[in-house]
Design an enzyme around this catalytic site. Structure first.
Site, short mmCIF file in Angstrom:
data_model
loop_
_atom_site.label_atom_id
_atom_site.label_comp_id
_atom_site.label_asym_id
_atom_site.label_seq_id
_atom_site.Cartn_x
_atom_site.Cartn_y
_atom_site.Cartn_z
N HIS A 1 -11.85 -5.71 8.06
CA HIS A 1 -12.45 -5.42 6.85
C HIS A 1 -13.87 -4.63 7.13
O HIS A 1 -14.87 -4.98 6.40
CB HIS A 1 -12.98 -7.02 6.36
N GLU B 1 0.61 -1.24 -0.01
CA GLU B 1 0.10 -0.08 -0.01
C GLU B 1 0.70 1.21 -0.05
O GLU B 1 0.43 2.16 -0.67
CB GLU B 1 -0.99 -0.02 1.25
#
Lengths: 367, 415
Positions: free
Chosen positions: A171, A101
């Site tokens: 999540h 990322e």
């Protein structure tokens, strides 16, 4: 294959079926579609995932410099938001990045600096934190620190966020507050397919680094008649979804649909008239629309999934209190996620549910 | 001085003007006088260490780990235990009984071969595709099902998604979803354990995709510069969700990065239980005696989907999966070896699978019937002791539930 056949295994499994299902199959909200403005032309029934894909597709077609990348983007993305785009535009423009990322953000900034319209995907907002340094220290400050010699305005970061029913700690997060605290960025959260497509198309053209947090539970659950062509929904503008006189309820993303349901319930059962506002943009946020509304109604509830302490609701509550103080009938309240990491089996209790909101509405009206 | 246990540093600091013009003072590298760009293709690819061929026959007698029958059966049973659990739980997810599951298909030897080579109290950090490791250590089917169901007996108190196992008792640090975060932590733990004088190595599992994260670079460099007795065990299984290795890196895999950090390394056939075992035994020995990290890259193949949220037929052919299953399955390779020794038979295999399947189903049904952790437990462990604000939020929630509790299915939670 080793072992008993699948058929036998399933048969053995079913003999032990217990009445209480372990998995939550119900959703905590009911998506409420909106109509697209007539002037935007022909529409097609589209879910949010495909509306997002349409925005990216349109941008790839209209601007040759546009590139789209992230983890698993090439095969279509884990949520299918880039499905088919690599076949259509080639792997030089729609591609996988390595699993990193901080790399996605840094590479994206650099591509934008060099003039490419850059659409970078962070696979889950929960995983954006390695990119925080690049986003906060680099992207947000690029124009300012260079005296406008350089900027990365062509960068848009998009990332699925928020509760999905079983996502637990990693999540389910809504990290908008961390980024709202960073001047130089623009941050928004769509509540629907029409919003998602229009906000993305605005973000792509906006000359500032933009982050679009897309509530993942809406990808399939939200369907609307979405305009098929190019259109923009302005960044920085809140949306008054329902007019009312007794109280303003303010939220964004999935939670807006919970608020809309609560507004209907309290109107029908208690005769309370709620004005519902979707903030849409977290940064910059539409102070004028919000404060005008609260000055009119005199009461306010702010609600979001992220934990209450220092969630973005804190900024809203502070500003509303100071700007609207003399028009308030009751202190503004927040109904938010608890101050814990996002739990798995206790998700229904953690969330700012419609029942918590209904209770809050009653309490604020009685204050 | 802090030299206890440190391996001897080979390169002394040079502070004076060198006597010879042959070596650069800071790098100690030789000078050359012809311009030459080094192409990575010039450097030989690291070979793959293998002990057994694909039919379980040992290729060099001197590499035979010389397992006893009991050792071999213990490891084989652990592989089958993992495999059976995967089958049942994958189906359970499809039926809506658990919310999520990840299988270990094809990586059983990489997991079991490595953990079997360690001491029971060596500290393990893992990613998420290492259930075989914790099963080998002694995690029961019941404990695993309890975690997947997030019930009152889950060590994690129902807080995380399924397969996020952990056990202090088994020295297996609870896993988290973010990738690679465990690598620098493993290096740090190894450092602290070394300083404490403990003869324990830290074992750190991760995938090849994970190795692309910045945390991997940090971990390798810290471990090497700070003399950490840690084994970095990379399961190179060919995919990171849909991303094939060709999109993940261009160099020679993960093992080739280690020399760049001054770290020892070996690439092994991850489907060869003996090779994995031998390499890990050696790595442990070196790590502890020399206080340095070792990188093991186990080449294997992810035979299942990434998770129950994935359908890998979207990005790879079924033929490819079948080819690996038929020609290079870790379980069948070792079974063939065991059968050639006369230690195992197909009858025993069938009986074992049948009995384990029954055990999984029993554990699953038992787990399903248990209550979920109490509502109170949601507020615990945020800190060691809840803050006043957390206590206030708990009280507020309880008040709310007094009036609105009927909307929340409260029966599922224990009191």
């Amino acid at each position: 294959m080793i072992g008993v056949t699948r058929k036998t295994a399933r048969a053995m499994l079913s003999r032990g079926v217990n009445a209480t299902a372990s998995v939550r199959t119900h959703m905590h909200f009911k998506f409420q579609p909106d109509d697209a403005p007539a002037e935007l032309g022909a529409t097609e029934k589209t879910n949010m995932c495909n509306a997002i894909k349409s925005a990216i597709d349109i941008q790839l077609a209209r601007d040759e410099s546009t590139i789209v990348f992230g983890e698993d983007v090439k095969f279509g993305g884990v949520f299918r938001c880039t499905d088919g785009l690599m076949d259509k535009y080639g792997s030089d423009r729609v591609f996988n990045s390595p699993l990193c990322e901080q790399g996605i953000a840094g590479f994206g900034i650099g591509a934008a600096v060099a003039g490419a319209c850059t659409i970078a995907e962070i696979q889950f907002a929960d995983y954006i934190f390695p990119a925080f340094d690049q986003i906060v220290n680099e992207a947000a400050k690029y124009r300012y620190r260079s005296g406008n010699e350089f900027d990365c305005g062509k960068l848009t970061i998009r990332s699925p966020c928020a509760a999905v029913g079983h996502g637990a700690h990693y999540h389910s997060q809504s990290p908008e507050a961390y980024f709202a605290h960073t001047p130089g960025l623009k941050v928004c959260v769509p509540r629907s397919p029409i919003q998602a497509k229009g906000l993305l198309l605005s973000a792509f053209e906006d000359d500032n680094p933009c982050i679009v947090f897309e509530p993942k539970i809406l990808y399939r659950a939200a369907e609307e008649q979405v305009p098929v062509g190019h259109y923009k929904i302005p960044l920085g503008k809140a949306d008054v979804l329902r007019e009312g006189t007794d109280m303003t309820m303010l939220s964004w993303g999935t939670q807006i649909h919970v608020v809309r349901e609560v507004a209907s319930i309290v109107e029908e059962e208690l005769g309370i008239s709620i004005e519902v506002i979707d903030l849409v943009s977290i940064l910059p946020w539409d102070r004028e629309t919000v404060c005008n509304s609260v000055s009119k109604t005199g009461r306010c509830i702010i609600t979001h999934e992220a934990p209450i302490t220092c969630g973005f609701g804190a900024e809203l509550q502070a500003t509303i209190t100071s700007e609207c103080f003399f028009d308030l009938e009751a202190p503004p309240q927040r109904v938010c996620g608890l101050d814990t990491p996002f739990p798995h089996v206790h998700e229904p209790l953690y969330m700012p549910t419609k029942w918590k909101l209904i209770q809050a509405v009653k309490e604020v009206m009685d204050a | 001085m802090l030299t206890r246990g440190l391996r001897k540093v080979v390169r002394p600091l040079v502070t004076s003007v060198p006597r010879s013009d042959k070596f650069h003072p800071s790098t100690q590298s030789e000078f050359i006088n012809e311009l030459h760009m080094i192409d990575p293709m010039e450097i030989e690819r690291l070979p793959v260490y293998r002990v057994m061929d694909r039919s379980g026959k040992i290729l060099r007698e001197n590499q035979d780990p010389k397992f006893t029958k009991d050792q071999a059966i213990k490891m084989y049973k652990a592989m089958i235990k993992t495999n059976e659990f995967d089958r049942v739980m994958y189906d359970a997810q499809r039926q809506g009984r658990v919310s999520f599951y990840m299988t270990n298909y094809g990586e059983e030897a990489a997991q079991i071969g490595s953990i079997a080579a360690l001491n029971p109290d060596d500290l393990v950090y893992a990613q998420y595709r290492e259930a075989g490791v914790i099963f080998y250590r002694g995690f029961t089917y019941q404990q695993a099902c309890d975690q997947c169901y997030g019930n009152v007996d889950d060590k994690g108190s129902g807080r995380q998604m399924p397969v996020h196992y952990g056990s202090r008792e088994l020295d297996y640090v609870t896993i988290s979803s973010p990738l690679t975060t465990q690598l620098p932590q493993a290096a740090g733990s190894a450092f602290a354990l070394r300083r404490a004088g403990e003869k324990r190595v830290v074992m750190c599992y991760f995938g090849e995709g994970s190795a692309s994260e910045g945390d991997a670079h940090a971990a390798f460099n810290f471990a090497a510069t700070l003399n950490c007795p840690v084994i970095f065990f990379c399961r190179n299984n060919g995919f990171a969700i849909s991303t094939p290795v060709e999109d993940q890196y261009t160099g020679d895999g993960i093992a080739s990065r280690a020399p760049g950090y001054g770290m020892m390394t070996i690439r092994v056939d991850g489907n060869d239980l003996m090779a994995v075992f031998n390499a890990t035994v050696k790595a442990r020995e070196i790590a502890l005696s020399e206080n340095r990290p070792i990188l093991i890259e186990a080449i294997t193949y992810r035979q299942g989907h990434h998770s129950t949220s994935d359908d890998s037929s979207r990005y790879r052919s079924i033929d490819e999966v079948n080819m690996w299953q038929k020609t290079d399955h870790p379980i069948s390779r070792f079974r063939q070896y065991m059968m050639a020794q006369g230690w195992w038979s197909m009858e025993e295999d069938a009986a074992l699978q049948k009995s384990l399947k029954k055990d999984v189903l029993t554990a699953l049904v038992t787990a399903e019937k248990k209550k979920k952790p109490s509502i109170d437990s949601m507020f615990e462990d945020v800190y060691d002791v809840p803050t006043p604000e957390l206590e206030r939020q708990k009280a507020e929630l309880m008040e709310h539930l007094k009036q609105y509790g009927k909307h929340y299915n409260l029966d599922q939670y224990s009191q």
